[in-house]
Design a protein around this motif. Structure first.
Motif, short mmCIF file in Angstrom:
data_model
loop_
_atom_site.label_atom_id
_atom_site.label_comp_id
_atom_site.label_asym_id
_atom_site.label_seq_id
_atom_site.Cartn_x
_atom_site.Cartn_y
_atom_site.Cartn_z
N THR A 180 10.58 3.51 6.94
CA THR A 180 10.80 4.65 5.92
C THR A 180 10.15 4.20 4.53
O THR A 180 10.35 2.95 4.20
N TRP A 181 9.82 5.25 3.87
CA TRP A 181 9.67 4.72 2.28
C TRP A 181 9.64 6.07 1.27
O TRP A 181 9.55 7.07 1.95
N GLY A 182 9.97 5.93 0.20
CA GLY A 182 10.08 6.99 -0.52
C GLY A 182 10.18 6.60 -2.25
O GLY A 182 10.16 5.40 -2.54
N THR A 226 0.88 -1.26 0.00
CA THR A 226 -0.18 0.11 0.09
C THR A 226 0.81 1.25 -0.13
O THR A 226 0.78 2.33 -0.79
N LYS A 227 1.87 1.23 0.88
CA LYS A 227 2.65 2.52 0.91
C LYS A 227 3.43 2.93 -0.56
O LYS A 227 3.60 3.93 -0.70
N LEU A 228 4.06 1.64 -0.91
CA LEU A 228 4.93 1.90 -2.07
C LEU A 228 3.88 2.52 -3.60
O LEU A 228 4.14 3.28 -4.16
N SER A 229 2.50 1.89 -3.45
CA SER A 229 1.71 2.44 -4.41
C SER A 229 1.41 3.72 -4.40
O SER A 229 1.05 4.55 -5.16
N ARG A 234 7.05 -10.59 -5.47
CA ARG A 234 5.57 -10.63 -5.35
C ARG A 234 5.42 -9.13 -4.83
O ARG A 234 4.41 -8.60 -5.60
N ILE A 235 6.16 -8.49 -4.26
CA ILE A 235 5.86 -6.98 -3.67
C ILE A 235 5.94 -6.08 -4.93
O ILE A 235 5.25 -5.44 -5.29
N ILE A 236 7.09 -6.24 -5.71
CA ILE A 236 7.45 -5.61 -6.94
C ILE A 236 6.25 -5.73 -7.82
O ILE A 236 5.71 -4.78 -8.62
N LYS A 239 -0.86 -2.84 -9.25
CA LYS A 239 -1.81 -1.88 -8.81
C LYS A 239 -1.73 -0.37 -9.54
O LYS A 239 -2.75 0.41 -9.55
N LEU A 240 -0.66 -0.12 -10.12
CA LEU A 240 -0.45 1.05 -10.81
C LEU A 240 -0.58 0.88 -12.18
O LEU A 240 -0.07 1.80 -13.16
N ALA A 241 -1.04 -0.24 -12.81
CA ALA A 241 -1.06 -0.67 -14.01
C ALA A 241 0.15 -0.42 -14.93
O ALA A 241 0.03 0.28 -16.02
N LEU A 242 1.21 -0.70 -14.33
CA LEU A 242 2.50 -0.63 -15.20
C LEU A 242 2.78 -2.11 -15.60
O LEU A 242 2.80 -2.93 -14.81
#
Ligand code: UT7
Length: 327
Positions: A319-321, A228-231, A259-261, A267-270
């Protein structure tokens, strides 16, 4: 019309991994795990492990030398050196200062950034801000780790996931137009939430136990936050850069789990074939994973000048970014 502004443009990049490769079957002979479990749950097939006496600064220096060679410049042109690491050679001085000496540099500023697996995203953003503010003209940003030294090799839930390595990029302050067509770093977004400490931490340190400690992780919880946070942060950095997901040529994500990647990309339709994946061969090298994956995709010709790149990461802290960068 956009006002003219300084851009941090990439001159070159490079990576280094230690010679020793440990495959999943070797771990399966030591602890209760299997190649099948590790590949299915993570996509990891092997990891590189530093030799006795091979330090984070050694890995970082070799990656930096590869990046300087790719950039076609000498270490004497660097006036800002940042190492992102959670596995410094010593509690102090900063590993960046040690790398500075190993590169034969006698000038410039050198310091470490500690944001665990988000370290490279943080360090790149800091270098970009400093170059834009005139606090340097040419920066070396390194992610370097020897996570093997932090692992509890009896804990199968964490020790199979990580590896050692380093990656580096060279940035130079150059004039840009301020538009999204510029080369260089276009936008960065950083987050932290210290309340999530217990999900991923090391149970030691100079001020708490006086020992180095070992990595502890609640993998399922970290996984849930990561997707969720990365999306969210990818959407945020795209908005900050005035761009959309369809503009991205290559996603170079932190390499924790295939799997996360894939979930974030979905989710971002990439498109999955626009995502650089190296977790199969490097495992999770924390702050080193993005510049290491970048150096692989640049060396094999996938990433071309003018391509729009997205970096995203999440790690301990929590942390995330994310960063957007035109190659
Ligand atoms: O860099 C940022 C930080 N890290 C991450 O982003 C990691 C995020 N988390 C993950 O990648 C995943 O949660 C893991 C790969 C760590 C775990 O995958 P999972 O699908 O969430 O598995 P799980 O933790 O739910 O464990 C499932 C089962 C458990 O057995 P039971 O309770 O179902 O009988 C575990 O004990 O798998 C077992 N297990 C293992 N089995 C074989 C856990 N580790 C292993 C192992 N080998 N190495």
């Amino acid at each position: 019309m956009s006002a003219e502004m300084t851009r941090s443009v990439v001159l070159g990049c490079g990576g280094y991994v230690p010679a020793r490769i440990v495959c999943n079957d070797e771990l399966g002979s030591l602890i209760d795990t299997s190649d099948e479990w590790i590949v299915q749950r993570t996509g990891i097939r092997q990891r590189h492990i530093a030799a006795d006496g091979e330090l984070t600064s050694d890995l970082g220096t070799l990656a930096a030398q590869a990046a300087l060679e790719h950039a076609g410049i000498g270490a004497d042109e660097i006036d800002l050196l940042i190492v992102a690491t959670s596995t410094p050679d010593e509690t102090f001085p900063a590993t960046a200062a040690t790398v500075q000496a190993k590169l034969g540099m006698t000038a410039g500023a050198a310091f470490d950034v500690q944001a665990v697996c988000s370290g490279f995203v943080y360090a790149l953003s800091i270098a970009d801000s400093m170059l834009k503010n005139g606090m340097g003209s040419t920066a070396l940003v390194i992610g370097a780790e020897t996570f093997s030294r932090l692992l509890d090799w009896t804990d199968r839930t964490s020790c199979v996931l990580f590896g050692d390595g380093a990656g580096a990029i060279v940035l130079r302050a150059e004039p840009g137009t301020g538009s999204a067509a510029d080369r260089g770093v276009l936008a960065s977004t950083l987050h932290s939430d210290g309340r999530l400490h217990d999900l991923l931490y090391v149970d030691g340190g100079p001020s708490s136990t006086g020992t180095t400690g070992h990595l502890r992780m609640h993998g399922k919880e970290v996984y849930r936050h990561a997707v969720t946070k990365l999306s969210d942060v990818v959407a945020e950095v795209l908005q900050a850069g005035g761009l959309s997901a369809t503009d991205i040529d290559w996603v170079v994500p932190h390499q924790a789990n295939a799997r996360i990647i894939e979930s974030v990309a979905h989710k971002l339709a990439l498109s999955p074939d626009r995502v650089v994946i190296t977790v199969d061969r490097h495992a999770n090298t924390s702050a080193a994973s993005i510049p290491l994956a970048l150096s692989v995709a640049v060396a094999d010709g996938r990433i071309q000048r003018g391509d729009l790149l997205l970096f995203e990461a999440l790690g301990g802290g929590m942390t995330w970014g994310a960063n957007l960068l035109r190659w």
